[in-house]
Design a protein around this motif. Sequence first.
Motif, PDB file in Angstrom:
ATOM      1  N   UNK A 289      11.327   8.418   8.426  1.00 52.43           N
ATOM      2  CA  UNK A 289      11.248   7.503   7.288  1.00 52.43           C
ATOM      3  C   UNK A 289      10.894   8.174   5.968  1.00 52.43           C
ATOM      4  N   UNK A 290       9.890   9.057   6.001  1.00 55.09           N
ATOM      5  CA  UNK A 290       9.351   9.580   4.750  1.00 55.09           C
ATOM      6  C   UNK A 290      10.133  10.745   4.162  1.00 55.09           C
ATOM      7  N   UNK A 291      11.001  11.402   4.947  1.00 53.37           N
ATOM      8  CA  UNK A 291      11.693  12.591   4.440  1.00 53.37           C
ATOM      9  C   UNK A 291      12.511  12.301   3.168  1.00 53.37           C
TER      10      UNK A 291
ATOM     11  N   UNK B  30       2.874   9.341  -6.630  1.00 53.03           N
ATOM     12  CA  UNK B  30       4.232   8.886  -6.945  1.00 53.03           C
ATOM     13  C   UNK B  30       4.807   8.012  -5.835  1.00 53.03           C
ATOM     14  N   UNK B  31       4.478   8.369  -4.590  1.00 57.33           N
ATOM     15  CA  UNK B  31       5.061   7.668  -3.446  1.00 57.33           C
ATOM     16  C   UNK B  31       4.277   6.405  -3.122  1.00 57.33           C
ATOM     17  N   UNK B  32       2.958   6.523  -3.004  1.00 56.64           N
ATOM     18  CA  UNK B  32       2.132   5.373  -2.652  1.00 56.64           C
ATOM     19  C   UNK B  32       2.319   5.001  -1.203  1.00 56.64           C
ATOM     20  N   UNK B  33       1.235   4.685  -0.516  1.00 59.32           N
ATOM     21  CA  UNK B  33       1.328   4.219   0.869  1.00 59.32           C
ATOM     22  C   UNK B  33       1.617   5.289   1.910  1.00 59.32           C
ATOM     23  N   UNK B  34       1.563   6.557   1.526  1.00 55.70           N
ATOM     24  CA  UNK B  34       1.765   7.627   2.510  1.00 55.70           C
ATOM     25  C   UNK B  34       0.416   8.299   2.746  1.00 55.70           C
ATOM     26  N   UNK B  35       0.046   8.431   4.017  1.00 53.96           N
ATOM     27  CA  UNK B  35      -1.240   9.053   4.327  1.00 53.96           C
ATOM     28  C   UNK B  35      -1.134  10.568   4.152  1.00 53.96           C
TER      29      UNK B  35
ATOM     30  N   UNK C  54       1.618  15.732   5.058  1.00 54.63           N
ATOM     31  CA  UNK C  54       1.577  17.101   5.585  1.00 54.63           C
ATOM     32  C   UNK C  54       2.716  17.339   6.569  1.00 54.63           C
ATOM     33  N   UNK C  55       2.899  16.406   7.508  1.00 50.51           N
ATOM     34  CA  UNK C  55       3.973  16.529   8.514  1.00 50.51           C
ATOM     35  C   UNK C  55       5.342  16.530   7.839  1.00 50.51           C
ATOM     36  N   UNK C  56       5.510  15.655   6.854  1.00 48.72           N
ATOM     37  CA  UNK C  56       6.790  15.539   6.148  1.00 48.72           C
ATOM     38  C   UNK C  56       7.109  16.816   5.383  1.00 48.72           C
TER      39      UNK C  56
END
Length: 135
Positions: A28-30, A50-55, A60-62
Amino acid sequence: GMSDREGHCYEFVADCRLRAATELFAHTWDPVVLAALRSGPRRRRELRAAIGGISDKVLTETLRRLLGNGLIERRAHAEAPPRVDYRLTDLGRSLVEGPMAALGRWVVQHGDELLDAQERAARTSAGTAQRTTAQ
């Protein structure tokens, strides 16, 4: 010699390449992080803002995945304190400005049709489920 994977890929070159390309959209996040880097290099916290809502963990994983795919690069600047930023590689930019932009245009044009079809399918399957339980 060729590894098993390369040998396999050589036989099914289109399949392997397509699978590798499809994998790019499996997370999803890529595409979200790639899109956030379109305007230029950004630091981690700038990306998160800028993205918001990403932990932090998911970011880090992305980033690790995108680095591993050669779509972004990490640059450390010799400053005190050291500053690290992430930027699109030429490969990453070609993905963002090519297929991702095309997908974006497609969604703008056909997104409503897609959602309507999904809603119809959901209603149909809900109806089928009710009929099956009733029997």
